[in-house]
Design an enzyme around this catalytic site. Structure first.
Site, PDB file in Angstrom:
ATOM      1  N   CYS A   1      11.134  15.855  14.311  1.00 20.51           N
ATOM      2  CA  CYS A   1      11.980  14.689  14.639  1.00 20.51           C
ATOM      3  C   CYS A   1      13.452  15.053  14.780  1.00 20.51           C
ATOM      4  CB  CYS A   1      11.810  13.613  13.579  1.00 20.51           C
ATOM      5  SG  CYS A   1      10.100  13.152  13.339  1.00 20.51           S
TER       6      CYS A   1
ATOM      7  N   HIS B   1      17.521   8.692  13.519  1.00 21.93           N
ATOM      8  CA  HIS B   1      16.095   8.857  13.818  1.00 21.93           C
ATOM      9  C   HIS B   1      15.382   7.569  13.399  1.00 21.93           C
ATOM     10  CE1 HIS B   1      12.100  10.180  14.090  1.00 21.93           C
ATOM     11  NE2 HIS B   1      11.918  10.375  12.794  1.00 21.93           N
TER      12      HIS B   1
ATOM     13  N   ASN C   1       8.097   5.258  15.614  1.00 20.18           N
ATOM     14  CA  ASN C   1       8.698   6.584  15.449  1.00 20.18           C
ATOM     15  C   ASN C   1       8.185   7.489  16.579  1.00 20.18           C
ATOM     16  OD1 ASN C   1       9.342   9.182  14.661  1.00 20.18           O
ATOM     17  ND2 ASN C   1       8.794   8.866  12.509  1.00 20.18           N
TER      18      ASN C   1
HETATM   19  O1  UT7 Z   1       9.729  11.037  11.289  1.00 18.37           O
HETATM   20  C1  UT7 Z   1       8.824  11.506  10.357  1.00 18.37           C
HETATM   21  C2  UT7 Z   1       9.259  11.120   9.060  1.00 18.37           C
HETATM   22  N1  UT7 Z   1       8.412  10.137   8.471  1.00 18.37           N
HETATM   23  C3  UT7 Z   1       8.951   9.149   7.792  1.00 18.37           C
HETATM   24  O2  UT7 Z   1      10.125   8.969   7.773  1.00 18.37           O
HETATM   25  C4  UT7 Z   1       8.092   8.255   6.975  1.00 18.37           C
HETATM   26  C5  UT7 Z   1       8.793   7.980   5.689  1.00 18.37           C
HETATM   27  N2  UT7 Z   1       7.967   7.180   4.819  1.00 18.37           N
HETATM   28  C6  UT7 Z   1       7.757   5.858   5.044  1.00 18.37           C
HETATM   29  O3  UT7 Z   1       8.269   5.303   6.006  1.00 18.37           O
HETATM   30  C7  UT7 Z   1       6.952   5.104   4.047  1.00 18.37           C
HETATM   31  O4  UT7 Z   1       6.726   5.911   2.921  1.00 18.37           O
HETATM   32  C8  UT7 Z   1       5.605   4.579   4.596  1.00 18.37           C
HETATM   33  C9  UT7 Z   1       5.848   3.474   5.587  1.00 18.37           C
HETATM   34  C10 UT7 Z   1       4.853   5.720   5.270  1.00 18.37           C
HETATM   35  C11 UT7 Z   1       4.742   4.037   3.481  1.00 18.37           C
HETATM   36  O5  UT7 Z   1       5.434   3.010   2.789  1.00 18.37           O
HETATM   37  P1  UT7 Z   1       5.457   3.001   1.194  1.00 18.37           P
HETATM   38  O6  UT7 Z   1       6.182   1.801   0.803  1.00 18.37           O
HETATM   39  O7  UT7 Z   1       6.001   4.341   0.755  1.00 18.37           O
HETATM   40  O8  UT7 Z   1       3.927   2.835   0.849  1.00 18.37           O
HETATM   41  P2  UT7 Z   1       2.964   3.823   0.039  1.00 18.37           P
HETATM   42  O9  UT7 Z   1       2.652   5.041   0.821  1.00 18.37           O
HETATM   43  O10 UT7 Z   1       3.518   4.007  -1.330  1.00 18.37           O
HETATM   44  O11 UT7 Z   1       1.665   2.936  -0.052  1.00 18.37           O
HETATM   45  C12 UT7 Z   1       1.677   1.697  -0.756  1.00 18.37           C
HETATM   46  C13 UT7 Z   1       0.307   1.046  -0.577  1.00 18.37           C
HETATM   47  C14 UT7 Z   1      -0.851   1.983  -0.876  1.00 18.37           C
HETATM   48  O12 UT7 Z   1      -1.832   1.221  -1.523  1.00 18.37           O
HETATM   49  P3  UT7 Z   1      -1.994   1.296  -3.129  1.00 18.37           P
HETATM   50  O13 UT7 Z   1      -2.273   2.741  -3.422  1.00 18.37           O
HETATM   51  O14 UT7 Z   1      -0.678   0.844  -3.677  1.00 18.37           O
HETATM   52  O15 UT7 Z   1      -3.140   0.378  -3.376  1.00 18.37           O
HETATM   53  C15 UT7 Z   1      -1.368   2.366   0.482  1.00 18.37           C
HETATM   54  O16 UT7 Z   1      -2.733   2.679   0.482  1.00 18.37           O
HETATM   55  O17 UT7 Z   1       0.137   0.635   0.780  1.00 18.37           O
HETATM   56  C16 UT7 Z   1      -1.118   1.106   1.259  1.00 18.37           C
HETATM   57  N3  UT7 Z   1      -1.005   1.313   2.699  1.00 18.37           N
HETATM   58  C17 UT7 Z   1      -1.258   0.371   3.607  1.00 18.37           C
HETATM   59  N4  UT7 Z   1      -1.644  -0.898   3.486  1.00 18.37           N
HETATM   60  C18 UT7 Z   1      -1.811  -1.620   4.607  1.00 18.37           C
HETATM   61  C19 UT7 Z   1      -0.622   2.458   3.342  1.00 18.37           C
HETATM   62  N5  UT7 Z   1      -0.621   2.242   4.669  1.00 18.37           N
HETATM   63  C20 UT7 Z   1      -1.010   0.961   4.851  1.00 18.37           C
HETATM   64  C21 UT7 Z   1      -1.192   0.164   5.982  1.00 18.37           C
HETATM   65  N6  UT7 Z   1      -1.587  -1.116   5.812  1.00 18.37           N
HETATM   66  N7  UT7 Z   1      -0.979   0.625   7.234  1.00 18.37           N
END
Ligand code: UT7
Length: 350
Positions: A136, A277, A307
């Protein structure tokens, strides 16, 4: 060059103290262009593919929809479209270009480079063309490389392009990643000119390979070449520890932005717009909060495009210019982070 590929945070302070060498020529941003595929994939559409909701995606990321390339549409096809528009906006023809650099993690094929395919498709002279893989941060990396090559006096006009067909490496069974990304391309023409007060003023780059395991694609390289087993093990898809990437992204983008301004003695208040980004609106909101600059001074289009990795910054830059949110005389900071980890910030005076 202001590149710093030593070991991450510890060495950042030392690198920022390095004096920027005075450039012998100015490198001007002559034009930009972008392209996004026709097909729109909404959050609602995604609920039919994985177990997710529009509400989760919007509140956790800010993304509402993204563009998906047609099956026969490749990274080079999108690059050619964006490049054609950038050349028109620069008032130059393909024949004027003597350097082509493409940033991508989704090249048409491992080799030859996508840049060579673009050089041929645009009917260019047989000029220097190559790809750079910095995920990225790719567009910031190629801005620095093109700037240094133009400043060497050996090249006049560079075409730099970020292009991605991320839909081709997404695991459409992994809801934690497939909802985040989209396809598209953004391009810019950089030209060397007699010294003046505007242009690409400075770039700062960094990397930290010790965090390579939080965002990567295991298969397809020499370590895990394509095989029946590698496909069955889903090794040819992007993998990410989103939470870890998030934490580092906020800190590194803030640091890179403040360092590039400090090194060039430009106060934050004088920056008209930051083009970050486009990964997650919460990352940008945290930057806004930590740097105490209103969200209006960040350009955000991830709600519509998601993204797009190396295409994200040039797509947002072209949009901000087209919407006349930024114009002649404005200071603009481009800032990105990505797999590697890599990061970088560029200060431009339009
Ligand atoms: O350019 C490349 C760089 N990438 C990035 O910048 C990404 C940076 N990270 C993020 O943007 C965020 O960490 C995410 C959007 C990827 C995830 O958000 P988060 O608030 O960190 O969520 P998490 O990974 O901690 O997941 C929280 C919950 C989990 O469930 P449990 O374990 O709490 O029951 C996941 O399984 O959300 C669940 N989850 C979803 N639920 C519904 C993960 N993806 C989804 C989804 N829909 N698509």
């Amino acid at each position: 060059m202001s590149a710093d590929s030593s070991s991450g945070p510890k060495s950042e302070a030392a690198a920022s103290e390095t004096l920027r060498p005075e450039p012998v020529t100015t490198v001007k941003l002559k034009g930009t262009g972008s392209y996004t595929p026709k097909r729109v994939l909404t959050n609602k559409d995604l609920t039919e593919i994985v177990e997710t909701t529009d509400e989760w995606i919007v509140t956790r990321t800010g993304i509402r929809e993204r563009r998906i390339a047609a099956p026969d549409e490749s990274a080079s096809d999108m690059a050619v479209e964006a490049a054609t528009r950038a050349l028109a906006s620069a008032g130059l023809s393909a024949n004027d270009i003597d350097l082509v650099i493409v940033a991508t993690i989704t090249p048409d094929m491992p080799f030859p480079s996508t840049a060579c395919l673009v050089q041929d498709r645009l009917g260019m002279r047989k000029v220097c063309a190559f790809d750079v893989e910095a995920a990225c941060s790719g567009f910031i990396y190629i801005t620095e490389i093109a700037t240094a090559m133009l400043q060497s006096g050996r090249f006049r006009h560079a075409l730099i392009i970020g292009t991605e067909k991320l839909s081709s490496i997404l695991d459409w069974k992994d809801r934690a990643t497939c909802v985040l990304f989209g396809d598209g391309a953004g391009a810019a023409v950089l030209s060397s000119q007699a010294p003046s007060g505007s242009g690409v003023i400075d770039t700062r780059l960094g990397s930290d390979g010790s965090s390579s395991g939080i965002l990567y694609m295991p298969g397809g390289g020499c370590r895990i070449p394509a095989s029946g087993e590698s496909v069955a093990a889903r090794h040819h898809f992007l993998k990410m520890n989103g939470r870890e990437v998030f934490k580092i992204a906020v800190r590194i983008m803030e640091k890179a932005t403040l360092e590039i301004l400090e090194r060039n003695r430009v106060p934050l208040e004088q920056v008209r717009c930051i083009i970050p980004h486009q990964a997650n609106v919460r990352i940008i909101e945290m930057l806004s909060d930590r740097m105490q600059i209103p969200m209006e001074r960040f350009h955000v289009n991830l709600d519509r495009l998601g993204n797009t990795s190396a295409a994200s910054v040039p797509l947002a830059l072209d949009e901000a210019l087209t919407q006349k949110k930024i114009g002649t005389g404005d200071y603009v900071v481009l800032v990105a982070f990505g797999a590697g980890l890599t990061w970088g910030a560029t200060l431009v005076k339009l």
